[in-house]
Design a protein around this motif. Structure first.
Motif, PDB file in Angstrom:
ATOM      1  N   GLU A   1       0.830  -1.205   0.000  1.00  0.00           N
ATOM      2  CA  GLU A   1       0.000   0.000   0.000  1.00  0.00           C
ATOM      3  C   GLU A   1       0.868   1.260   0.000  1.00  0.00           C
ATOM      4  N   ALA A   2       2.064   1.172   0.586  1.00  0.00           N
ATOM      5  CA  ALA A   2       2.959   2.328   0.634  1.00  0.00           C
ATOM      6  C   ALA A   2       3.477   2.704  -0.744  1.00  0.00           C
ATOM      7  N   VAL A   3       3.589   1.736  -1.642  1.00  0.00           N
ATOM      8  CA  VAL A   3       4.085   2.005  -2.998  1.00  0.00           C
ATOM      9  C   VAL A   3       3.002   1.794  -4.043  1.00  0.00           C
ATOM     10  N   GLU A   4       1.759   1.702  -3.589  1.00  0.00           N
ATOM     11  CA  GLU A   4       0.640   1.363  -4.464  1.00  0.00           C
ATOM     12  C   GLU A   4       0.513   2.291  -5.663  1.00  0.00           C
ATOM     13  N   GLY A   5       0.626   3.563  -5.482  1.00  0.00           N
ATOM     14  CA  GLY A   5       0.467   4.502  -6.586  1.00  0.00           C
ATOM     15  C   GLY A   5       1.556   4.405  -7.620  1.00  0.00           C
ATOM     16  N   LEU A   6       2.724   3.902  -7.222  1.00  0.00           N
ATOM     17  CA  LEU A   6       3.840   3.796  -8.153  1.00  0.00           C
ATOM     18  C   LEU A   6       3.855   2.493  -8.928  1.00  0.00           C
ATOM     19  N   LEU A   7       3.584   1.384  -8.239  1.00  0.00           N
ATOM     20  CA  LEU A   7       3.686   0.075  -8.884  1.00  0.00           C
ATOM     21  C   LEU A   7       2.363  -0.473  -9.386  1.00  0.00           C
TER      22      LEU A   7
END
Length: 165
Positions: free
Chosen positions: A138-144
């Motif tokens: 969830e911490a990198v959700e927007g990127l990956l």
């Protein structure tokens, strides 16, 4: 009977309420800050992990993204795995070999021979013995996440509606 005959006498008695689209926007918080809670469990520093994710999300290979983040390719793959990205190089059969090795049914040298590459074996064992961190994806959700700001690499290979006309 026509449509106007069917619709005769129908009236709207309530108004529809436009509620908009529900969205969660974490873009105000940078990736480094979002990865801070996972710092102790990542195989590299938070800044390097943020750089790795950014370069990988741009479409670089795991090895290339790791090198640009100042990491060894294996460390980059381990970090992406811990962040919830599926990067295991092993086939289902090779995962079975790792399972057998971890259960002490196959010696290490035989497992490496069956997999074919010591680095792939080591990464497969790491992925099998270290689960992705809870909440890290969830911490990198927007990127990956698929459909993020990254262009679709297969866009030219797909047909468009105009191609059919």
């Amino acid at each position: 009977m026509e449509l106007s005959d069917i619709a005769a006498g129908i009236e709207v008695t309530t108004e529809q309420v436009d509620r908009g689209v529900a969205a969660v926007d974490d873009t105000e918080t940078d990736v480094v800050t979002r990865l801070e809670p996972f710092a102790e469990d990542l195989p590299c520093g938070v800044e390097a992990a943020a750089e790795l994710v950014a370069v990988y999300a741009e479409g670089a290979t795991v090895g290339e993204a790791a090198r640009r983040a100042g990491l060894a390719p294996t460390t980059g793959a381990k970090t992406l795995h811990r962040l919830g990205e599926p990067v295991s190089p092993l086939t289902p059969h090779q995962r079975t070999v790792v399972d057998d090795f971890l259960a002490a049914r196959v010696p290490r040298t035989e497992a490496i021979r069956l997999i074919g590459d010591e680095a792939d074996f080591a990464l497969g064992v790491y992925a099998h013995t270290h689960d992705p961190l809870s909440g890290a994806s969830e911490a990198v959700e927007g990127l990956l996440a698929p459909g993020s700001a990254n262009p679709d690499p297969l866009v030219e290979a797909r047909s468009d509606v105009d191609d059919l006309l």
